[in-house]
Each structure stands twice: as C-alpha cells, then as structure tokens.
Design an enzyme around this catalytic site. Structure first.
Site, PDB file in Angstrom:
ATOM      1  N   SER A   5      46.478  31.847  35.616  1.00 14.24           N
ATOM      2  CA  SER A   5      46.629  30.425  35.919  1.00 14.24           C
ATOM      3  C   SER A   5      47.119  29.653  34.684  1.00 14.24           C
ATOM      4  O   SER A   5      46.938  30.106  33.541  1.00 14.24           O
ATOM      5  CB  SER A   5      45.291  29.864  36.391  1.00 14.24           C
ATOM      6  OG  SER A   5      44.330  30.037  35.375  1.00 14.24           O
ATOM      7  N   GLU A  25      38.644  41.038  36.417  1.00 14.00           N
ATOM      8  CA  GLU A  25      37.330  41.600  36.728  1.00 14.00           C
ATOM      9  C   GLU A  25      37.063  41.637  38.237  1.00 14.00           C
ATOM     10  O   GLU A  25      36.147  42.305  38.684  1.00 14.00           O
ATOM     11  CB  GLU A  25      36.227  40.803  36.004  1.00 14.00           C
ATOM     12  CG  GLU A  25      36.049  39.355  36.448  1.00 14.00           C
ATOM     13  CD  GLU A  25      37.065  38.369  35.854  1.00 14.00           C
ATOM     14  OE1 GLU A  25      38.129  38.801  35.401  1.00 14.00           O
ATOM     15  OE2 GLU A  25      36.771  37.156  35.872  1.00 14.00           O
ATOM     16  N   PHE A  61      44.098  38.545  39.429  1.00 17.11           N
ATOM     17  CA  PHE A  61      43.537  39.297  40.560  1.00 17.11           C
ATOM     18  C   PHE A  61      44.567  39.621  41.635  1.00 17.11           C
ATOM     19  O   PHE A  61      44.341  40.500  42.457  1.00 17.11           O
ATOM     20  CB  PHE A  61      42.368  38.514  41.195  1.00 17.11           C
ATOM     21  CG  PHE A  61      42.812  37.378  42.087  1.00 17.11           C
ATOM     22  CD1 PHE A  61      43.247  37.618  43.386  1.00 17.11           C
ATOM     23  CD2 PHE A  61      42.802  36.062  41.641  1.00 17.11           C
ATOM     24  CE1 PHE A  61      43.666  36.581  44.204  1.00 17.11           C
ATOM     25  CE2 PHE A  61      43.225  35.022  42.450  1.00 17.11           C
ATOM     26  CZ  PHE A  61      43.658  35.282  43.737  1.00 17.11           C
ATOM     27  N   CYS A  85      52.137  34.362  43.136  1.00 11.93           N
ATOM     28  CA  CYS A  85      52.663  33.295  42.282  1.00 11.93           C
ATOM     29  C   CYS A  85      54.062  32.904  42.703  1.00 11.93           C
ATOM     30  O   CYS A  85      54.574  31.883  42.286  1.00 11.93           O
ATOM     31  CB  CYS A  85      52.676  33.739  40.829  1.00 11.93           C
ATOM     32  SG  CYS A  85      53.765  35.117  40.573  1.00 11.93           S
TER      33      CYS A  85
HETATM   34  P1  NAD Z   1      42.986  33.405  35.981  1.00 10.13           P
HETATM   35  O1  NAD Z   1      43.764  32.596  35.022  1.00 10.13           O
HETATM   36  O2  NAD Z   1      41.696  32.855  36.476  1.00 10.13           O
HETATM   37  O3  NAD Z   1      42.625  34.847  35.350  1.00 10.13           O
HETATM   38  C1  NAD Z   1      43.623  35.650  34.750  1.00 10.13           C
HETATM   39  C2  NAD Z   1      42.965  36.506  33.680  1.00 10.13           C
HETATM   40  O4  NAD Z   1      42.398  35.648  32.684  1.00 10.13           O
HETATM   41  C3  NAD Z   1      41.846  37.382  34.208  1.00 10.13           C
HETATM   42  O5  NAD Z   1      41.927  38.651  33.595  1.00 10.13           O
HETATM   43  C4  NAD Z   1      40.588  36.630  33.778  1.00 10.13           C
HETATM   44  O6  NAD Z   1      39.495  37.487  33.518  1.00 10.13           O
HETATM   45  C5  NAD Z   1      41.016  35.921  32.513  1.00 10.13           C
HETATM   46  N1  NAD Z   1      40.318  34.644  32.322  1.00 10.13           N
HETATM   47  C6  NAD Z   1      39.880  33.794  33.285  1.00 10.13           C
HETATM   48  N2  NAD Z   1      39.286  32.720  32.741  1.00 10.13           N
HETATM   49  C7  NAD Z   1      39.323  32.885  31.403  1.00 10.13           C
HETATM   50  C8  NAD Z   1      38.872  32.111  30.293  1.00 10.13           C
HETATM   51  N3  NAD Z   1      38.257  30.939  30.458  1.00 10.13           N
HETATM   52  N4  NAD Z   1      39.090  32.573  29.056  1.00 10.13           N
HETATM   53  C9  NAD Z   1      39.729  33.740  28.866  1.00 10.13           C
HETATM   54  N5  NAD Z   1      40.173  34.533  29.884  1.00 10.13           N
HETATM   55  C10 NAD Z   1      39.980  34.109  31.136  1.00 10.13           C
HETATM   56  O7  NAD Z   1      43.967  33.746  37.201  1.00 10.13           O
HETATM   57  P2  NAD Z   1      43.615  34.504  38.558  1.00 10.13           P
HETATM   58  O8  NAD Z   1      42.766  33.605  39.397  1.00 10.13           O
HETATM   59  O9  NAD Z   1      43.161  35.882  38.299  1.00 10.13           O
HETATM   60  O10 NAD Z   1      45.085  34.618  39.187  1.00 10.13           O
HETATM   61  C11 NAD Z   1      45.679  33.595  39.934  1.00 10.13           C
HETATM   62  C12 NAD Z   1      46.587  32.742  39.079  1.00 10.13           C
HETATM   63  O11 NAD Z   1      47.555  33.576  38.440  1.00 10.13           O
HETATM   64  C13 NAD Z   1      47.395  31.729  39.858  1.00 10.13           C
HETATM   65  O12 NAD Z   1      47.429  30.526  39.154  1.00 10.13           O
HETATM   66  C14 NAD Z   1      48.785  32.348  39.939  1.00 10.13           C
HETATM   67  O13 NAD Z   1      49.836  31.429  40.108  1.00 10.13           O
HETATM   68  C15 NAD Z   1      48.854  33.029  38.637  1.00 10.13           C
HETATM   69  N6  NAD Z   1      49.836  34.102  38.636  1.00 10.13           N
HETATM   70  C16 NAD Z   1      50.999  33.888  37.975  1.00 10.13           C
HETATM   71  C17 NAD Z   1      51.969  34.871  37.980  1.00 10.13           C
HETATM   72  C18 NAD Z   1      53.270  34.652  37.274  1.00 10.13           C
HETATM   73  O14 NAD Z   1      54.000  35.614  37.137  1.00 10.13           O
HETATM   74  N7  NAD Z   1      53.589  33.475  36.777  1.00 10.13           N
HETATM   75  C19 NAD Z   1      51.746  36.081  38.647  1.00 10.13           C
HETATM   76  C20 NAD Z   1      50.527  36.266  39.281  1.00 10.13           C
HETATM   77  C21 NAD Z   1      49.577  35.268  39.266  1.00 10.13           C
END
Ligand code: NAD
Length: 504
Positions: free
Chosen positions: A234, A184, A157, A289
């Site tokens: 994450s 989403e 997001f 991040c």
């Molecule tokens: P998230 O992991 O909750 O979601 C990321 C994606 O995974 C979304 O498209 C979501 O719909 C999908 N998703 C969520 N739960 C799922 C599940 N149980 N099964 C399958 N798909 C699922 O992350 P977020 O809250 O959208 O973003 C924040 C996180 O992203 C933080 O931990 C941040 O550190 C990380 N992040 C990392 C980087 C990097 O480059 N390392 C960059 C940006 C964000």
C-alpha cells in the site's frame, strides 16, 4: 509447505540457510482461510535476531554465488521453471486457500510469475555490457554489471507467488543473495518456492525467508548488510519503506497502491467495454493493484454501459476458490471486507447511487469473508469511494461530459498505476497514450500488466523510487555498473606524465 508441529498446532516456519527455521520470537499471527473464515495454522513472526540470522546466511552465501558461472545460474533457473510448472497445481491450491482467489485465477498468477523466471533464464545475455575498442590509442573501455550483495523483498497479500517471483528471479540471476519477507497473510507459497529453488540446485543461503510484521521489515530497512529493498504494497507503507531505506543509504523501489480509471469514449463497443469493466473490476474480488476501480463514462455512453455492466455482474458466481464453478472468491480478511462494504453506506451518504449492493448476497452472512460485486453510480471527486483506494469488488462510475474532463481527472489523481481507454478510434487512443500521466496504459486492454520483458511500475503515489520492477529495469536495479578503462602498453613506451589523460 514447511511447517513445524508444536504443542499448540501447525506453525509456518522461516526458511534460512536452505532449511526450515522455527521462529524464536514467541510471536505468532493467525493464518486464515478466507473462504471459511477459519484459522488454518499459525505464522511464526520473526524477531530482530531471526532477521539478522537470515541476512547473515545470505551474506555468507553471496561470495560463492556471485562467482558462480552465468550458465550455471541459468541452468538452476531453467530447472526452477520446470519445477514450478510441475508443481503448479499445489502452488495454486496454497494460493487459493490462503488468499481466497479462485483456482483459475491462482493458476493465472503462477503463469504470470513463471514469465519472470523465464526472463531471468536469459541472464547471460541480460548482463552483457558495452565495449569500446580504441577509445584512445591502445586503450579500450567497457562496462560490466555486478550484483549488489544481499538484497531484500517485502511483498503484499494479493499475489503470493507472482510478486515474490517479480523480485527474486532477477535478483538471484544477477548474482545477489535474497531475503524475502512475504505477506504474513499468505506465507505458504513462498516457502514452497524456496523448497523448489533448493531442489533446482540453488546453494543454501542464496534465498532466505522471514515471515512476520513490522519488526522484521524494520530490521530489513535498518540492516547495514542489506544493500537494496524492493517493496510492493500500500502507498503509506511504500512511502515509509522508501524514506527509511534511502535514509539508511539503500537503493529502493517501493510500489504502492492504485486507483485505476477506465475511460470509455462514446464510440466504444459497449459489450466489449462492459465485459472488460466487469472482468477487471471484480476479478480476484477487486484485490489487484491493476484492477479497474473507476469507470469514466463520457456523454451518452453511461446509460447503456451501466445497463450492460449490471447485467453481467449480477450473474457472477461468488463462492470458495476451491469450487471450480466460483468466478470470484472472498476478500482477504473480515476487517478488510467490512471496510470495503462500508464504502457503500458512505457513498449513499455522500450523494452517490449504490446501483448494485453486494451485501444483499446471502454469502455475506456466512463465516467466509465475502462481498458480492457492487456498483456505485454518480461518484465524484471529493467522495470517499472516489478518493480512496477501495481494493475490493466495488466499481464506481463517474459520468463526465468530455474527453478533456476525463483526462483531467486521471491526471489530477494522486495515484498513477494503471489506466485503460476503450474506443474504436485509433487517433483518440493515441492521444490518450500521449496525454495520460500513468505508468501502465491499456488500449482496449483493461489490466495492462506488462509482459516480463518490459518493466512494471506506476507513476506518482504508485511508485517511490527510480526504477520499475522486473524486466530490464529489474536487472538494472539489482546490479551496479562498473566502467573499466584498460591499456596493455609496451613497457618500453612507459613514462611519467602528470597531465590529465586525454583521448585524442
Ligand atoms: P500492505 O502495505 O499492508 O503490506 C505489504 C507488506 O508490508 C506486507 O509484507 C506487510 O507485512 C508489510 N507491512 C504492513 N504494514 C507495515 C508497517 N506498518 N511497517 C512495515 N511493514 C509493514 O499491503 P497489502 O494489504 O498486503 O497489499 C495490498 C496493497 O498493495 C494495495 O494497496 C495494493 O494496491 C498494493 N499493491 C500494489 C502493487 C503494485 O504493483 N503497485 C501490486 C500489488 C499490491
């Protein structure tokens, strides 16, 4: 934004085969405006059938796209670059409305995303292989790089434009067809990107979008026609994506969470370090991040540094991203804001000192998902505020006695995304760069996100997979190499020879 009006309101639609495609699952999620706490629209969540439709559309488009001349692909990307630049205000408005970040920050994100499109415009040069003439008498050997087929991206997001552009620019430039599953919570910007790519001349089906949740993601991970998966999000989900995709025989790069440490040595310029800590800790409400989450203050630097940080952070204007005077917006959801705020009580209970409590800001009583900048002093390993990724506007200070103690903490941390050292001593900075077990390092630079012609990626639990994202490693990820050994003999010299081919 491509939306469909229904009897129940506005629904953000998928994008398949070059046009909006209404969800068929009957499952929807709310699209919220974090600044007001109100629902803007609904997001249609993809069913397995919707995801299959997107993959089929990509599969059908792949052969023709892969055969398209590199100069034509570059031409489309150049036009896409121009269209993003022309529409940057609209893109930034969508990002700010759905994510909550300020307009200035949203514009910054668009600009950094654009760098990736610009990099991909150089695809004719990037796909050049090596050539060895006369590897044996009359034998030449050369390497070519070919696209994988249908590849997918799943994005978080916090960067609704930049992270999709990290992936799709290179994936498409390399000749793949792409299926994107954006977060989403922020679906609008990627739909606009798909429209702009079509306007730029991208053939239908080369880029497809499905919105949704685990149903869409799991289908992507299982689908036999998807050859590679790029993920940013994450750590627990990154690990799941990596394990499931590799089990299913796919290539995968899955970038996870972070706990970025900023090391401030006693000789650092206090004002510069404080400016950097506040900018990198509270920018985008700490939802980057590469945000600084922990400050390691060495020796006597702690007191003056904390004073300088406190002085700056209490002046930050928190408010809706649409207000040009706002410097920091709300968090993404009410639940996330409450979870971030709960770290403050837990920190007190565990013996740390909450020096500035953002919950005291009257904005937190409003319907938007606000939490003002907060500062925790005397944090230590073993405390929740230190051990967990907070992903909000909460900075923790750990006081350490020496460089050795500090580097040990960073290297023992399970995350290894970004880090920074603040010092005026070149030798100390070089030693830090040599010692630190983190993928992206800043020297007096607090958010060292590499430019688009390098690659982005952390170490340890911040990345699962072998190749970093975008830049040269992105091109490597989205292609596979083929080595050709070629001879054009004179037919008169041809004969049967059962020996193993030798080069000498
Ligand atoms: P998230 O992991 O909750 O979601 C990321 C994606 O995974 C979304 O498209 C979501 O719909 C999908 N998703 C969520 N739960 C799922 C599940 N149980 N099964 C399958 N798909 C699922 O992350 P977020 O809250 O959208 O973003 C924040 C996180 O992203 C933080 O931990 C941040 O550190 C990380 N992040 C990392 C980087 C990097 O480059 N390392 C960059 C940006 C964000």
């Amino acid at each position: 934004m491509a939306t469909v009006e229904t009897s129940t309101g506005t629904v953000v639609s998928h994008w398949i085969g070059g046009k909006p495609y209404a969800a068929t699952s009957g499952r929807f999620g709310p699209l919220m405006n974090p600044a007001t706490g109100e629902q803007i629209a609904e997001v249609g969540f993809a069913s397995v059938g919707d995801a299959d439709h997107a993959v089929a559309s990509a599969k059908a488009a792949f052969p023709e796209w892969r055969a398209t001349a590199l100069s034509r692909r570059a031409e489309i990307l150049f036009r896409f670059r121009e269209l993003i630049a022309q529409n940057k205000q609209q893109i930034a408005e969508i990002v700010s409305r759905e994510n909550g970040k300020t307009m200035a920050d949203a514009h910054g994100e668009v600009a950094r995303g654009l760098e990736n499109v610009e990099f991909a415009c150089g695809i004719p040069n990037l796909l050049k292989g090596g050539y060895t003439e006369q590897a044996s008498r009359g034998v030449d050997v050369y390497q070519i790089r070919q696209p994988l087929g249908v590849v997918a991206g799943i994005t978080p997001f916090n960067f609704p434009v930049m992270v999709p552009l990290w992936m799709l620019s290179n994936a498409i430039a390399c000749g793949n067809a792409f299926v994107l599953k954006p977060s989403e919570k922020v679906p609008g910007a990627s739909v606009l990107l798909a429209q702009l790519l079509k306007e730029a001349g991208l053939p239908d089906g080369v880029l497809n979008l499905v919105h949704g949740d685990k149903v869409a993601v799991d289908r992507i991970l299982d689908h036999p026609d998807i050859k590679a998966v790029s993920f940013v999000g994450s750590t627990p989900i990154a690990k799941y994506i990596y394990e499931t995709s590799t089990r299913n025989g796919k290539r995968v790069q899955a970038l996870g969470g972070a706990k970025n440490h900023m090391l401030v040595l006693p000789d650092a310029d206090i004002n510069m370090a404080a400016d950097a800590a506040v900018s990198a800790g509270y920018g985008a409400a700490g939802e980057r991040c590469m945000a600084i989450s922990v400050i390691l203050a060495v020796g006597t630097v702690a007191e003056p540094l904390i004073d300088a940080i406190r002085e700056r952070m209490t002046k930050i204007k928190v408010g809706p991203g649409s207000d040009p005077s706002s410097e920091m917006g709300p968090l993404i959801t009410r639940e996330h804001r409450d979870r971030v705020a709960s770290h403050l009580d837990k920190a007190t209970a565990e013996g740390a000192t909450v020096t500035v409590d953002g919950r005291k800001n009257p904005l937190t009583k409003q319907k938007g998902f606000y939490l003002a900048p907060s500062l925790i002093d005397n944090a230590k390993p073993g405390m929740q505020c230190y051990d967990q990724e907070i992903f909000g506007p909460v900075l923790s200070v750990v006081r350490v006695d020496s460089y050795a103690e500090a580097i040990n903490l960073i290297n023992e941390n399970p995350f290894g995304n970004g880090t920074a050292v603040f010092t005026q001593n070149g030798g100390a900075a070089r030693q830090f760069q040599f010692d630190v077990e983190v993928g992206m390092v800043g020297i007096n630079v607090p958010i060292p996100v590499p430019v688009a012609y390098y690659s982005f990626g952390g170490w340890k639990n911040s990345l699962f997979g072998d190749l970093h994202m975008y830049g040269p490693e992105g091109v490597q990820f989205y292609t596979r190499s083929k080595v050709v050994t070629s001879r054009w003999p004179n037919p008169s010299s041809s004969k049967v020879d059962l020996g193993f081919p030798q080069m000498r």
